[in-house]
Design an enzyme around this catalytic site. Structure first.
Site, PDB file in Angstrom:
ATOM      1  N   ASP A  68       2.540  -7.023 -27.773  1.00  0.00           N
ATOM      2  CA  ASP A  68       3.056  -7.354 -29.097  1.00  0.00           C
ATOM      3  C   ASP A  68       4.128  -6.382 -29.571  1.00  0.00           C
ATOM      4  O   ASP A  68       4.379  -5.349 -28.935  1.00  0.00           O
ATOM      5  CB  ASP A  68       1.909  -7.444 -30.118  1.00  0.00           C
ATOM      6  CG  ASP A  68       0.950  -6.249 -30.055  1.00  0.00           C
ATOM      7  OD1 ASP A  68       1.257  -5.277 -29.348  1.00  0.00           O
ATOM      8  OD2 ASP A  68      -0.091  -6.305 -30.716  1.00  0.00           O
ATOM      9  N   ASN A 137     -10.826  -5.293 -37.701  1.00  0.00           N
ATOM     10  CA  ASN A 137     -11.158  -6.665 -38.141  1.00  0.00           C
ATOM     11  C   ASN A 137     -11.306  -7.621 -36.948  1.00  0.00           C
ATOM     12  O   ASN A 137     -11.423  -8.825 -37.125  1.00  0.00           O
ATOM     13  CB  ASN A 137     -10.096  -7.195 -39.118  1.00  0.00           C
ATOM     14  CG  ASN A 137      -8.738  -7.410 -38.460  1.00  0.00           C
ATOM     15  OD1 ASN A 137      -8.542  -7.092 -37.282  1.00  0.00           O
ATOM     16  ND2 ASN A 137      -7.796  -7.947 -39.213  1.00  0.00           N
ATOM     17  N   HIS A 139      -9.061  -8.117 -34.480  1.00  0.00           N
ATOM     18  CA  HIS A 139      -7.849  -8.706 -33.886  1.00  0.00           C
ATOM     19  C   HIS A 139      -7.597  -8.171 -32.475  1.00  0.00           C
ATOM     20  O   HIS A 139      -7.984  -7.059 -32.130  1.00  0.00           O
ATOM     21  CB  HIS A 139      -6.614  -8.553 -34.792  1.00  0.00           C
ATOM     22  CG  HIS A 139      -6.066  -7.173 -34.917  1.00  0.00           C
ATOM     23  ND1 HIS A 139      -5.440  -6.730 -36.057  1.00  0.00           N
ATOM     24  CD2 HIS A 139      -6.016  -6.121 -34.065  1.00  0.00           C
ATOM     25  CE1 HIS A 139      -5.031  -5.497 -35.886  1.00  0.00           C
ATOM     26  NE2 HIS A 139      -5.379  -5.095 -34.688  1.00  0.00           N
ATOM     27  N   GLU A 144      -4.774 -12.320 -35.455  1.00  0.00           N
ATOM     28  CA  GLU A 144      -5.656 -11.954 -36.558  1.00  0.00           C
ATOM     29  C   GLU A 144      -6.761 -12.999 -36.736  1.00  0.00           C
ATOM     30  O   GLU A 144      -6.612 -14.147 -36.290  1.00  0.00           O
ATOM     31  CB  GLU A 144      -4.825 -11.888 -37.854  1.00  0.00           C
ATOM     32  CG  GLU A 144      -3.730 -10.826 -37.847  1.00  0.00           C
ATOM     33  CD  GLU A 144      -4.250  -9.413 -38.140  1.00  0.00           C
ATOM     34  OE1 GLU A 144      -5.402  -9.102 -37.798  1.00  0.00           O
ATOM     35  OE2 GLU A 144      -3.467  -8.632 -38.716  1.00  0.00           O
TER      36      GLU A 144
HETATM   37  C1  F6R Z   1      -1.467  -3.044 -30.222  1.00  0.00           C
HETATM   38  C2  F6R Z   1      -2.522  -4.028 -30.357  1.00  0.00           C
HETATM   39  C3  F6R Z   1      -3.554  -3.925 -31.431  1.00  0.00           C
HETATM   40  C4  F6R Z   1      -4.362  -2.637 -31.345  1.00  0.00           C
HETATM   41  C5  F6R Z   1      -5.381  -2.546 -32.463  1.00  0.00           C
HETATM   42  C6  F6R Z   1      -6.127  -1.234 -32.442  1.00  0.00           C
HETATM   43  O1  F6R Z   1      -0.601  -3.375 -29.172  1.00  0.00           O
HETATM   44  O2  F6R Z   1      -2.541  -4.935 -29.588  1.00  0.00           O
HETATM   45  O3  F6R Z   1      -4.413  -5.031 -31.348  1.00  0.00           O
HETATM   46  O4  F6R Z   1      -4.999  -2.576 -30.099  1.00  0.00           O
HETATM   47  O5  F6R Z   1      -4.762  -2.695 -33.700  1.00  0.00           O
HETATM   48  O6  F6R Z   1      -5.252  -0.200 -32.759  1.00  0.00           O
HETATM   49  P1  F6R Z   1      -5.683   1.308 -32.609  1.00  0.00           P
HETATM   50  O7  F6R Z   1      -5.883   1.559 -31.168  1.00  0.00           O
HETATM   51  O8  F6R Z   1      -4.522   2.109 -33.154  1.00  0.00           O
HETATM   52  O9  F6R Z   1      -6.944   1.486 -33.401  1.00  0.00           O
END
Ligand code: F6R
Length: 242
Positions: A68, A137, A139, A144
């Protein structure tokens, strides 16, 4: 099939996950690895860099495809995922620039960018291994919680929770982009293997959903239980409510 592994520390969790990635790279002729950003996989990337420096893994034949990117941030913005990947992985290893793919968050035609990204992934034969983190959450990528989830690469509106969580990296919450471009469920699920890393108490509640018998699009990561080969690596804080 889901395998859940719990580790004493973030460091042990990262080392184990990096071993899995290394084995896939070393046993595949032209490996395709799916990458995630965020704080969770930073330790895993550090271990891979260490392995590369010790000649245990070679990235010269690897193609990487990231999950992403924020919509609206140019590659050289310090909070863009392009920038992140360069800082935490690419600039330290021998991956070829032309084999690195991150969605373009500032394409003139974002719909076309989504289609092109899916076509690229299909042409590559999907990832041999996909690295994932998980949002508090639930995702995955920027997919989401929602009633309907997109199978294709898509432009999505970030939820207020995600905007708040990610504001820790920006000077103010108003600077956090409100949209992302993300692989959809098909791009993630077609990976031959998935390794997900999660650490800290803030992930404990959502990680419960790996151990129960339900799936719901309100917790996108719960769907991962349906994947044929996923290893979920948790430190003991993230696993504290299992
Ligand atoms: C980022 C991504 C997100 C993160 C998630 C957790 O490329 O795909 O889904 O894996 O937001 O983020 P952290 O690791 O910063 O808690």
């Amino acid at each position: 099939m889901i395998t859940i592994k719990v580790f004493e520390s973030y460091d042990e969790m990262s080392a184990y996950a990096a071993e899995i990635v290394k084995e896939v790279i070393n046993s595949t002729e032209k490996p395709v690895i799916g990458l995630a950003t965020g704080t969770s996989p930073i330790g895993l990337y550090e271990k891979l860099i260490e392995m590369y420096k010790n000649n245990q893994v070679d990235f010269s034949q690897v193609t990487s495809i990231n999950l992403d990117e924020y919509v609206g941030l140019p590659d050289d913005h310090p909070q863009s995922y392009h920038y992140f990947m360069n800082e935490y992985l690419f600039k330290h290893i021998n991956i070829k620039k032309e084999n690195v793919f991150v969605p373009n968050g500032i394409a003139d035609d974002m719909e076309q960018e989504c289609k092109d990204y899916d076509r690229r992934l299909r042409d590559l034969g999907y990832a041999d291994i996909q690295i994932l983190g998980i949002g508090a959450n639930g995702h995955i990528g920027f997919n989401e919680p929602n009633v309907n989830m997109n199978t294709n690469t898509n432009i999505c509106n970030l939820t207020p929770e995600t905007i708040k969580a990610n504001s820790r990296f920006f000077d103010s919450i108003d600077e956090v982009p409100k949209q992302g471009i993300t692989l959809g469920l098909e791009g993630i699920f077609k990976a031959k293997k998935i390794v997900l890393v999660a650490n800290g108490f803030s992930k404990a509640e959502v990680c419960k959903s790996f151990a129960d018998e339900y799936v719901t699009t309100q917790v996108p990561a719960s769907l991962l239980k349906l994947h044929k080969d996923i290893v979920v690596c948790l430190d003991k804080e993230a696993a504290s409510l299992l």
